[in-house]
Design a protein around this motif. Sequence first.
Motif, PDB file in Angstrom:
ATOM      1  N   LYS A 322       0.735  -1.251   0.074  1.00 23.24           N
ATOM      2  CA  LYS A 322       0.096   0.091   0.082  1.00 23.24           C
ATOM      3  C   LYS A 322       0.744   1.161   0.036  1.00 23.24           C
ATOM      4  O   LYS A 322       0.503   2.304  -0.449  1.00 23.24           O
ATOM      5  N   TRP A 323       1.965   1.182   0.799  1.00 26.31           N
ATOM      6  CA  TRP A 323       2.729   2.409   1.030  1.00 26.31           C
ATOM      7  C   TRP A 323       3.605   2.805  -0.341  1.00 26.31           C
ATOM      8  O   TRP A 323       4.035   4.050  -0.639  1.00 26.31           O
ATOM      9  N   MET A 324       4.116   1.743  -1.037  1.00 23.11           N
ATOM     10  CA  MET A 324       5.103   1.850  -2.121  1.00 23.11           C
ATOM     11  C   MET A 324       4.404   3.135  -3.122  1.00 23.11           C
ATOM     12  O   MET A 324       5.060   3.882  -3.507  1.00 23.11           O
ATOM     13  N   PRO A 325       3.084   2.839  -3.464  1.00 27.05           N
ATOM     14  CA  PRO A 325       2.363   3.636  -4.737  1.00 27.05           C
ATOM     15  C   PRO A 325       2.434   5.105  -3.800  1.00 27.05           C
ATOM     16  O   PRO A 325       2.320   6.214  -4.894  1.00 27.05           O
ATOM     17  N   LEU A 326       2.045   4.989  -2.547  1.00 28.61           N
ATOM     18  CA  LEU A 326       1.971   6.464  -2.087  1.00 28.61           C
ATOM     19  C   LEU A 326       3.158   7.331  -2.153  1.00 28.61           C
ATOM     20  O   LEU A 326       3.189   8.435  -2.123  1.00 28.61           O
ATOM     21  N   LEU A 327       4.295   6.643  -1.853  1.00 28.82           N
ATOM     22  CA  LEU A 327       5.573   7.366  -1.882  1.00 28.82           C
ATOM     23  C   LEU A 327       6.136   7.309  -3.146  1.00 28.82           C
ATOM     24  O   LEU A 327       6.740   8.705  -3.722  1.00 28.82           O
ATOM     25  N   THR A 328       5.912   6.578  -4.312  1.00 37.18           N
ATOM     26  CA  THR A 328       6.487   6.809  -5.586  1.00 37.18           C
ATOM     27  C   THR A 328       5.662   7.568  -6.492  1.00 37.18           C
ATOM     28  O   THR A 328       6.195   8.083  -7.465  1.00 37.18           O
ATOM     29  N   VAL A 329       4.417   8.082  -6.216  1.00 31.08           N
ATOM     30  CA  VAL A 329       3.772   9.159  -6.861  1.00 31.08           C
ATOM     31  C   VAL A 329       4.389  10.379  -6.801  1.00 31.08           C
ATOM     32  O   VAL A 329       4.337  11.334  -7.680  1.00 31.08           O
ATOM     33  N   LYS A 330       4.999  10.596  -5.481  1.00 30.63           N
ATOM     34  CA  LYS A 330       5.801  11.979  -5.392  1.00 30.63           C
ATOM     35  C   LYS A 330       7.234  11.932  -5.726  1.00 30.63           C
ATOM     36  O   LYS A 330       7.707  12.855  -6.233  1.00 30.63           O
ATOM     37  N   ASN A 331       7.630  10.720  -5.389  1.00 29.59           N
ATOM     38  CA  ASN A 331       9.323  10.329  -5.538  1.00 29.59           C
ATOM     39  C   ASN A 331       9.477   8.969  -6.126  1.00 29.59           C
ATOM     40  O   ASN A 331       9.528   8.236  -5.361  1.00 29.59           O
ATOM     41  N   PRO A 332       9.675   9.034  -7.451  1.00 31.82           N
ATOM     42  CA  PRO A 332       9.881   7.690  -8.011  1.00 31.82           C
ATOM     43  C   PRO A 332      11.143   6.912  -7.531  1.00 31.82           C
ATOM     44  O   PRO A 332      10.982   5.635  -7.655  1.00 31.82           O
ATOM     45  N   LYS A 333      11.841   7.449  -6.755  1.00 28.40           N
ATOM     46  CA  LYS A 333      13.120   6.768  -6.183  1.00 28.40           C
ATOM     47  C   LYS A 333      12.939   6.242  -4.912  1.00 28.40           C
ATOM     48  O   LYS A 333      13.679   5.611  -4.205  1.00 28.40           O
ATOM     49  N   ALA A 334      11.741   6.609  -4.379  1.00 29.83           N
ATOM     50  CA  ALA A 334      11.353   6.125  -3.039  1.00 29.83           C
ATOM     51  C   ALA A 334      11.390   4.593  -2.831  1.00 29.83           C
ATOM     52  O   ALA A 334      10.731   3.890  -3.901  1.00 29.83           O
ATOM     53  N   ASN A 335      11.986   3.811  -1.990  1.00 27.95           N
ATOM     54  CA  ASN A 335      11.702   2.462  -1.742  1.00 27.95           C
ATOM     55  C   ASN A 335      11.807   2.285  -0.207  1.00 27.95           C
ATOM     56  O   ASN A 335      12.600   2.590   0.581  1.00 27.95           O
ATOM     57  N   LEU A 336      10.857   1.248  -0.116  1.00 28.57           N
ATOM     58  CA  LEU A 336      10.520   0.814   1.324  1.00 28.57           C
ATOM     59  C   LEU A 336      11.038  -0.778   1.394  1.00 28.57           C
ATOM     60  O   LEU A 336      10.391  -1.452   0.333  1.00 28.57           O
ATOM     61  N   VAL A 337      11.709  -1.211   2.211  1.00 27.36           N
ATOM     62  CA  VAL A 337      12.075  -2.654   2.386  1.00 27.36           C
ATOM     63  C   VAL A 337      12.058  -3.044   3.814  1.00 27.36           C
ATOM     64  O   VAL A 337      12.128  -2.353   4.669  1.00 27.36           O
ATOM     65  N   GLY A 338      11.812  -4.314   3.640  1.00 36.75           N
ATOM     66  CA  GLY A 338      11.702  -4.966   5.074  1.00 36.75           C
ATOM     67  C   GLY A 338      13.238  -5.158   5.447  1.00 36.75           C
ATOM     68  O   GLY A 338      14.062  -5.665   4.950  1.00 36.75           O
ATOM     69  N   VAL A 339      13.412  -4.897   6.928  1.00 37.27           N
ATOM     70  CA  VAL A 339      14.800  -5.310   7.584  1.00 37.27           C
ATOM     71  C   VAL A 339      14.664  -6.160   8.544  1.00 37.27           C
ATOM     72  O   VAL A 339      13.438  -6.635   9.227  1.00 37.27           O
ATOM     73  N   GLN A 340      15.666  -6.899   9.279  1.00 35.04           N
ATOM     74  CA  GLN A 340      15.756  -7.691  10.273  1.00 35.04           C
ATOM     75  C   GLN A 340      15.307  -7.161  11.580  1.00 35.04           C
ATOM     76  O   GLN A 340      15.210  -5.929  11.877  1.00 35.04           O
TER      77      GLN A 340
END
Length: 543
Positions: A322-340
Motif C-alpha cells: 500500500k505504501w510504495m504507491p503512496l511514496l513513488t507517486v511523489k518520488n519515483p526513487k522512494a523505496n521501502l524494504v523489510g529489514v531484520q
Amino acid sequence: MSKTKRVASVLLVSAVLSSTITACSSSNPKDPLSGQSTQKDGATTSTTYPIQTDKKLSYWAEIPSTLVGVKPNFAEVPFVQEWQKQTGVKLNFSSPVANQAKEGLNVMLASGDLPDLIEYNWMQFPGGPEKAINDGYILKLNDLIDKYAPNLKKYLKEHPEVDKMVKTDSGSYYGFPFLRGDDFLRVYQGPVIRQDWLDELGLQAPTTIDEWHDVLKAFKEKKGATAPLSFQSLPRAFEQIYNGAFIGAFGIHRLFYLDNNQVKFGPAQPEYKQFMATFRQWYQEGLLDKNIASTDGKNIDANLASGATGATVGNAGGGIGKWMPLLTVKNPKANLVGVQYPVLKKGDTPKFGQKDYPYSFQGMVAISAGSQNAELAVRMLDYGYSEQGHMLFNFGTPGVSYNLDNGYPKYTDILFKNPDKLAPSQAFSLYTKANYFGPFVQDKRYIEQYYTIPQQKDAVTVWQKTDADKYTLPPITATPEESTELAKIMTDINTLVDEMTLKIILGSDSVDNFDKYMEKMKGLKLERALQIQQAALERYNKR
C-alpha cells in the motif's frame, strides 16, 4: 444455565489479550484438498453441491477492514453471492460495528437471539471455547463433523499437527477453522524502512538497537523526519510491536512466551525495564512519533507519504504494497524494504518475530447451540474445504477474478487494475476470501500473485529469519474455570502494564519505579496466571 447467568458470564470479564494481526498464507498446491465425495466414508455422508434447500442460514461476522467504505454489507459482496450460489444455501448476514467485534458479540449473546453461524475468535471468549460450549452458546461439533463434513475431516486426518490445534484439551471441535497450508506464508509482518534514505545517507540497514538509534537520529537531523519511527498503537498502545519488533531485541515478548518449556510473561522480566528505558530515551530525543501512544493506520499512511516517518512496522501486503504507491507517486526513487528484527548483539538471530501457526484463531465459524439447521450449516461450511470451494475462497469465480493458465489459477485485472480504482487488497476482498479469514485453507498460489513487487517478497524472506518457533506459545487452551480466572487476572495486569509502559516511555513516570509496578503486578496474581498457562501448555503437549 439460565439466561441471567449466561449474561453475567459474558459481561463479567473480558478476554485474555491475544495477538491478532491480519494474515496472508496459503495451502500447498502440491497437497490439494479433497474434492467432493459421492460415496460414504465410514459414518461420513457426502454432500452434493449446490444443496437443494429452501432454508436460509443467519450468519454473524465482522466486515473486513478492506471492505469498509466499499460495500455497506456482505449481501453486496460478489464473493458472498457466489458462495451462496455454489453451495445452494442462502445466507442472511449481520455484522458488528467495525473494530468492535468483541463488544458486538457480548451484546448479541446477552440478548439471547443468536444466528445460526458466528464467525469470531473464540479463544477470546471469556472462559474459552469450551466454556462457550458448556454455557450453551455454541455446539460441540465432533459428531456433526464426523457425519457431515468429509472434506474437513479428511484434511484434519492428513494433518494431525493442525488437528491438535483446532480442538480443546478435552477434544472438542468448536468451529470450522481458517487454516494456513504453507509454512512460508505464516510470516507476513516485520520492520520496514526507507532504503532510499539509507542509500542517500550512506548508511547500512540497521540490525542492532544501537544501529537503529543512529539511523533514526540521521533520519531526524538530515531528512527532516518529525516522527522517524512510528507504528500503529491501536487498539492498544504499542500493540504493533507485540510480535517481537524492538521489544524482542531484549529477549522478551510483550505477551506470554516460552523459555525452556516454561511460560513467562515479558513485562514481568527485568529486560522489560531495559526496553522501556530505551524507548523513553528515543522518545525524548524525538526519534519516536510524539503521538506514538495513539497512532492509527491513517496516521502511518500520512506520515510515510509526507516524509515525516522513515521506519515503521507493517505487513508485506497491506503495508509495503500500500505504501510504495503512496511514496513513488511523489518520488519515483522512494523505496521501502523489510529489514531484520532488531537484536542487541551484532550477528545474533532475533529471538522473536511475527510467525503465526497454521491455525489462526481468527475466522473460526461456530454454530450456535440454538440453531435449528445445524446439519445444513455443517454441510455448507464443509464446502470451503472441498476442491471447488478451495478455488472459490482463494481465487473467486473463474472468468471473473481468475482464469486457469496451464492449470495455474491466474488472477485477472479486475483485482490488480480494478475499473473502480480499488486497491488490490479491496478488490481481493470483494471477489475472494484469500486476503482475510474464513472457513477454508489459504493457497500459496494466492500469495505468489498478491505480492506484486520484489520488496514484498524480499521482506518476507528477511522477516523469516528468527527463532520464533522456539519461543512462541502454541494455541493452548485453559479449562473453562481457569480461562475465566485468567481473563480476570490478565485484564487487570494488562491495564497495569499499559499504564506503566505509557507513563515511563512518555516521561510522566520514572523508569526507576519499575520495581514498584512489579510489586503491584504480583498483587494482581501474576503467579496464578503463569500457573494456569503452564498447566494449559502441559495439557496441550499431551493432546
